[in-house]
Scaffold this motif. Structure first.
Motif, PDB file in Angstrom:
ATOM      1  N   TYR A  90       0.834  -1.202   0.000  1.00 17.33           N
ATOM      2  CA  TYR A  90       0.000   0.000   0.000  1.00 17.33           C
ATOM      3  C   TYR A  90       0.871   1.256   0.000  1.00 17.33           C
ATOM      4  O   TYR A  90       0.599   2.219  -0.726  1.00 17.33           O
ATOM      5  CB  TYR A  90      -0.905   0.060   1.237  1.00 17.33           C
ATOM      6  CG  TYR A  90      -1.782  -1.138   1.486  1.00 17.33           C
ATOM      7  CD1 TYR A  90      -2.160  -2.011   0.461  1.00 17.33           C
ATOM      8  CD2 TYR A  90      -2.241  -1.419   2.774  1.00 17.33           C
ATOM      9  CE1 TYR A  90      -2.966  -3.109   0.707  1.00 17.33           C
ATOM     10  CE2 TYR A  90      -3.055  -2.516   3.030  1.00 17.33           C
ATOM     11  CZ  TYR A  90      -3.411  -3.358   2.004  1.00 17.33           C
ATOM     12  OH  TYR A  90      -4.204  -4.443   2.273  1.00 17.33           O
ATOM     13  N   ALA A  91       1.926   1.241   0.824  1.00 18.15           N
ATOM     14  CA  ALA A  91       2.804   2.407   0.933  1.00 18.15           C
ATOM     15  C   ALA A  91       3.539   2.659  -0.379  1.00 18.15           C
ATOM     16  O   ALA A  91       3.619   3.792  -0.864  1.00 18.15           O
ATOM     17  CB  ALA A  91       3.803   2.204   2.069  1.00 18.15           C
ATOM     18  N   ASP A  93       2.765   1.754  -3.395  1.00 16.45           N
ATOM     19  CA  ASP A  93       1.869   2.111  -4.495  1.00 16.45           C
ATOM     20  C   ASP A  93       1.003   3.332  -4.206  1.00 16.45           C
ATOM     21  O   ASP A  93       0.339   3.843  -5.113  1.00 16.45           O
ATOM     22  CB  ASP A  93       0.950   0.928  -4.823  1.00 16.45           C
ATOM     23  CG  ASP A  93       1.722  -0.285  -5.328  1.00 16.45           C
ATOM     24  OD1 ASP A  93       2.821  -0.098  -5.881  1.00 16.45           O
ATOM     25  OD2 ASP A  93       1.220  -1.419  -5.146  1.00 16.45           O
ATOM     26  N   GLY A  94       0.978   3.778  -2.934  1.00 15.19           N
ATOM     27  CA  GLY A  94       0.136   4.909  -2.576  1.00 15.19           C
ATOM     28  C   GLY A  94      -1.341   4.580  -2.597  1.00 15.19           C
ATOM     29  O   GLY A  94      -2.168   5.407  -3.008  1.00 15.19           O
ATOM     30  N   THR A  95      -1.703   3.385  -2.133  1.00 16.19           N
ATOM     31  CA  THR A  95      -3.096   2.956  -2.132  1.00 16.19           C
ATOM     32  C   THR A  95      -3.591   2.735  -0.702  1.00 16.19           C
ATOM     33  O   THR A  95      -2.827   2.779   0.251  1.00 16.19           O
ATOM     34  CB  THR A  95      -3.274   1.655  -2.929  1.00 16.19           C
ATOM     35  OG1 THR A  95      -2.448   0.633  -2.343  1.00 16.19           O
ATOM     36  CG2 THR A  95      -2.860   1.845  -4.378  1.00 16.19           C
ATOM     37  N   PHE A  98      -2.519   4.606   2.444  1.00 18.63           N
ATOM     38  CA  PHE A  98      -1.571   5.646   2.032  1.00 18.63           C
ATOM     39  C   PHE A  98      -2.112   6.467   0.854  1.00 18.63           C
ATOM     40  O   PHE A  98      -1.383   7.260   0.270  1.00 18.63           O
ATOM     41  CB  PHE A  98      -0.227   5.012   1.658  1.00 18.63           C
ATOM     42  CG  PHE A  98       0.495   4.411   2.830  1.00 18.63           C
ATOM     43  CD1 PHE A  98       1.388   5.157   3.576  1.00 18.63           C
ATOM     44  CD2 PHE A  98       0.255   3.101   3.223  1.00 18.63           C
ATOM     45  CE1 PHE A  98       2.044   4.619   4.674  1.00 18.63           C
ATOM     46  CE2 PHE A  98       0.901   2.541   4.312  1.00 18.63           C
ATOM     47  CZ  PHE A  98       1.794   3.304   5.040  1.00 18.63           C
ATOM     48  N   GLU A  99      -3.374   6.266   0.542  1.00 17.75           N
ATOM     49  CA  GLU A  99      -3.948   6.956  -0.609  1.00 17.75           C
ATOM     50  C   GLU A  99      -4.105   8.450  -0.354  1.00 17.75           C
ATOM     51  O   GLU A  99      -3.803   9.283  -1.218  1.00 17.75           O
ATOM     52  CB  GLU A  99      -5.304   6.337  -0.957  1.00 17.75           C
ATOM     53  CG  GLU A  99      -5.919   6.885  -2.237  1.00 17.75           C
ATOM     54  CD  GLU A  99      -7.140   6.106  -2.662  1.00 17.75           C
ATOM     55  OE1 GLU A  99      -7.617   6.342  -3.780  1.00 17.75           O
ATOM     56  OE2 GLU A  99      -7.610   5.239  -1.890  1.00 17.75           O
ATOM     57  N   ASN A 101      -2.528  10.578   1.810  1.00 12.55           N
ATOM     58  CA  ASN A 101      -1.303  11.375   1.944  1.00 12.55           C
ATOM     59  C   ASN A 101      -0.241  11.034   0.909  1.00 12.55           C
ATOM     60  O   ASN A 101       0.811  11.654   0.862  1.00 12.55           O
ATOM     61  CB  ASN A 101      -0.723  11.191   3.349  1.00 12.55           C
ATOM     62  CG  ASN A 101      -1.626  11.770   4.424  1.00 12.55           C
ATOM     63  OD1 ASN A 101      -2.274  12.787   4.213  1.00 12.55           O
ATOM     64  ND2 ASN A 101      -1.695  11.102   5.568  1.00 12.55           N
ATOM     65  N   GLY A 102      -0.504  10.037   0.062  1.00 12.62           N
ATOM     66  CA  GLY A 102       0.426   9.714  -1.003  1.00 12.62           C
ATOM     67  C   GLY A 102       1.406   8.611  -0.640  1.00 12.62           C
ATOM     68  O   GLY A 102       1.568   8.238   0.527  1.00 12.62           O
ATOM     69  N   LYS A 103       2.057   8.073  -1.646  1.00  5.53           N
ATOM     70  CA  LYS A 103       2.972   6.949  -1.469  1.00  5.53           C
ATOM     71  C   LYS A 103       4.191   7.327  -0.641  1.00  5.53           C
ATOM     72  O   LYS A 103       4.589   8.499  -0.562  1.00  5.53           O
ATOM     73  CB  LYS A 103       3.414   6.413  -2.828  1.00  5.53           C
ATOM     74  CG  LYS A 103       4.300   7.343  -3.641  1.00  5.53           C
ATOM     75  CD  LYS A 103       4.764   6.666  -4.924  1.00  5.53           C
ATOM     76  CE  LYS A 103       5.705   5.537  -4.640  1.00  5.53           C
ATOM     77  NZ  LYS A 103       6.173   4.845  -5.854  1.00  5.53           N
ATOM     78  N   ASP A 105       8.175   5.976  -0.309  1.00  2.00           N
ATOM     79  CA  ASP A 105       9.173   5.087  -0.903  1.00  2.00           C
ATOM     80  C   ASP A 105      10.553   5.308  -0.296  1.00  2.00           C
ATOM     81  O   ASP A 105      11.584   5.032  -0.926  1.00  2.00           O
ATOM     82  CB  ASP A 105       9.221   5.271  -2.420  1.00  2.00           C
ATOM     83  CG  ASP A 105       9.510   6.708  -2.835  1.00  2.00           C
ATOM     84  OD1 ASP A 105       9.828   7.534  -1.948  1.00  2.00           O
ATOM     85  OD2 ASP A 105       9.431   7.003  -4.045  1.00  2.00           O
TER      86      ASP A 105
END
Length: 319
Positions: A90-91, A93-95, A98-99, A101-103, A105
């Motif tokens: 999830y982190a 891919d930003g899903t 984490f959708e 506030n964004g991914k 990496d």
């Protein structure tokens, strides 16, 4: 005066060595999970092996789990952490959690550790399947946590939504206390089995695991490839006379992307070269292997970890 000058020169020489890297010591903080979960207990064992075999002073701290650990690495609070493989996805891919506030990496994979079973525990003899949770008070973990999404996935496979139950957002320890006190009817606990919180509950109460198998398990796996089936052996918990089939994700060690390559190499080596000894101190050590460490990862490895696994004949994607 000559003695004083000699002493001052010696001090300057030592300081110069330190400035050039001589005598360098490395400290890291490892984010784990709640004090009654497997992350914390196993993390403490791994931390000692990292200190003894890699020379890294690891401070193992209790946290709110996977999402908090990833955010903690991003904030610079932690340099190591244990996370669920699905939350890591999830982190990266930003899903899901984490959708908004964004991914993130800013981490890399050090290695997979062990299977994290999705354990549905209850003391109510009328609850025999996931479908029986309809209308019941059920602990499904903190909002946005890995446990929360695991619970939502399982409920959906049984044709239920969060609105079809009375959701409670509890930690592992609070969940088992809630079951004992009759405040909730069931709880989702996602951790390596045996889990301390469940062990304590089953030892002192008539509690049992509800299977997550058959069509429900298949629907979950069809929707999300990071799930696999898993069998919790008979006797894992008091009163558990038969094996219980459920689904699982993988506990994974991640590290700050900016961590030194040699340090991460030594940390990886400290864990996987000492799996047999680690197993003597914690049962989850039996699942440590190069194959388990490198399979099913949805984010890239740290170069230091990749170097170690390459020496073992396994090539992984690294950044």
């Amino acid at each position: 005066m000559k003695k004083i000058i000699a002493l001052l020169l010696a001090v300057v020489f030592v300081l110069a060595l330190c400035a050039c890297g001589g005598g360098k010591s490395v400290s890291m903080t490892m984010g784990t999970g709640g004090p009654t979960g497997t992350y914390y207990g196993f993390g403490g064992v791994l931390g000692q092996y990292m200190k003894n075999h890699a020379g890294v002073d690891v401070n193992v701290v209790s946290t709110d789990g996977s999402k908090a650990n990833i955010e903690g690495i991003d904030a610079g609070d932690y340099q190591l952490a244990t996370v669920q493989s699905d939350v890591m996805a999830y982190a990266w891919d930003g899903t899901r959690s984490f959708e908004e506030n964004g991914k993130i990496d800013s981490f890399r994979v050090l290695g997979g550790l062990y299977a994290e079973a999705v354990q549905l525990i209850t003391m109510d003899p009328e609850i025999k399947s996931v479908a029986d949770l309809a209308g019941r008070s059920v602990s499904i973990g903190a909002p946005g946590s890995g446990v929360y999404f695991n619970a939502v996935d399982v409920l959906a496979a049984a044709g239920l939504t969060e609105e079809d139950i009375k959701p409670q957002y509890m930690s592992f320890g609070d969940s088992t206390d809630g079951l004992k006190d009759g405040k909730i009817d069931a709880a989702f606990i996602v951790a390596g089995a045996p889990t301390a919180a469940i062990t304590e509950l089953c030892t002192t109460n008539d509690a049992y695991l509800v299977p997550i198998d058959g069509e429900i398990a298949q629907k979950v796996m069809d929707a999300s490839p990071y799930y696999t089936t898993y069998e919790i052996p008979a006797g894992t918990y008091a009163g558990q006379d038969e094996a219980v089939v459920t689904i699982t994700v993988k506990a994974t060690m991640i590290v700050d992307a900016d961590a030194d390559e040699e340090v991460v190499y030594n940390l990886t080596k400290a864990i996987f070269d000492n799996a047999a000894d680690i197993t003597k101190e914690h049962g989850k050590g039996a699942e440590l292997s190069v194959e388990n460490a490198t399979s099913g990862m949805t984010a890239p490895f740290h170069a230091g970890a990749a170097k170690y696994f390459a020496e073992k004949g396994v090539t992984v994607t690294a950044e």
